[in-house]
Design a protein around this motif. Structure first.
Motif, short mmCIF file in Angstrom:
data_model
loop_
_atom_site.label_atom_id
_atom_site.label_comp_id
_atom_site.label_asym_id
_atom_site.label_seq_id
_atom_site.Cartn_x
_atom_site.Cartn_y
_atom_site.Cartn_z
N PHE A 4 8.75 -19.57 45.02
CA PHE A 4 8.13 -20.93 44.86
C PHE A 4 6.49 -20.52 44.62
O PHE A 4 5.87 -21.43 43.86
CB PHE A 4 8.03 -21.45 46.34
N LEU A 5 6.13 -19.35 44.91
CA LEU A 5 4.76 -19.07 44.77
C LEU A 5 4.56 -18.80 43.13
O LEU A 5 3.66 -18.94 42.56
CB LEU A 5 4.28 -17.76 45.50
N ARG A 6 5.62 -18.29 42.54
CA ARG A 6 5.68 -18.06 41.19
C ARG A 6 5.62 -19.26 40.27
O ARG A 6 5.30 -19.52 39.30
CB ARG A 6 6.85 -17.20 40.56
N LEU A 7 6.45 -20.33 41.03
CA LEU A 7 6.53 -21.69 40.22
C LEU A 7 5.32 -22.40 40.37
O LEU A 7 5.08 -23.49 39.75
CB LEU A 7 7.64 -22.13 40.54
N LEU A 8 4.76 -22.19 41.57
CA LEU A 8 3.51 -23.08 41.79
C LEU A 8 2.48 -23.37 40.91
O LEU A 8 2.15 -24.38 40.57
CB LEU A 8 2.99 -22.48 43.13
N PRO A 9 2.07 -22.27 40.16
CA PRO A 9 0.88 -22.54 38.98
C PRO A 9 1.59 -23.32 37.96
O PRO A 9 1.04 -24.17 37.18
CB PRO A 9 0.70 -21.29 38.59
N THR A 10 2.74 -23.11 37.62
CA THR A 10 3.55 -23.89 36.56
C THR A 10 3.58 -25.31 36.82
O THR A 10 3.38 -26.24 36.05
CB THR A 10 4.79 -23.24 36.22
N LEU A 11 4.19 -25.50 38.17
CA LEU A 11 4.13 -27.01 38.70
C LEU A 11 2.78 -27.60 38.63
O LEU A 11 2.57 -28.78 38.34
CB LEU A 11 4.77 -26.97 40.10
N LEU A 12 1.84 -26.74 38.99
CA LEU A 12 0.23 -27.54 38.97
C LEU A 12 0.10 -27.90 37.64
O LEU A 12 -0.48 -28.68 37.32
CB LEU A 12 -0.36 -26.43 39.79
N GLY A 13 0.48 -26.84 36.65
CA GLY A 13 -0.19 -26.99 35.32
C GLY A 13 0.57 -28.28 34.66
O GLY A 13 0.24 -29.07 34.15
#
Length: 143
Positions: A4-13
């Motif tokens: 989830f932490l790895r995908l968080l910046p991608t999701l935020l972007g």
């Protein structure tokens, strides 16, 4: 949780990119609406200016039309006066007999004519008396 932490910046972007894209679309739609509104405003201003010029010209046209109407009224008054003058002259000419002719309108009627104009008494024959008084072939009075 690490995924989830790895995908968080991608999701935020992705969310920020989607938001910016939607806002850009809204901005372009609003810009087009604003351009259309500006065109409408410019057209209405041009029409308003044309109407103002037309309204300013109306008093000038009215003045010209009133002057023309006054001229026509004067011409009609002159024609009417001329017509009345001609009618008066014609009436006078018709009422006045030619030189050397009797003016019957101002002369009294002959006695025989006056007698004929009186009402006859019952049983009286005026036609026979008038013929006997003048005689056959006798000249008429005033002739």
């Amino acid at each position: 949780m690490s995924t989830f932490l790895r995908l968080l910046p991608t999701l935020l972007g992705l969310m920020i990119g989607t938001t910016l894209f939607v806002q850009g679309q809204r901005l372009s739609v609003r810009t087009q609406e604003l351009a259309t509104a500006n065109n409408t405003i410019n057209a209405l201003q041009a029409i308003s200016e044309q109407q103002a010029k037309a309204l300013a010209a109306i008093p000038l046209r009215e003045k010209e039309i009133r002057q023309l109407l006054d001229q026509q009224n004067d011409a009609l008054a002159k024609l009417d006066q001329q017509r009345r003058s001609i009618a008066d002259e014609l009436q006078h000419a018709l009422a006045t007999p030619p030189v050397g002719r009797p003016d019957c309108s101002r002369e009294p009627l002959p006695a025989g004519a006056l007698r004929l104009l009186k009402p006859a008494a019952p049983g009286e024959n005026r036609a026979g008396q008038a013929a006997a008084a003048t005689g056959a072939g006798a000249p008429l009075p005033g002739a």
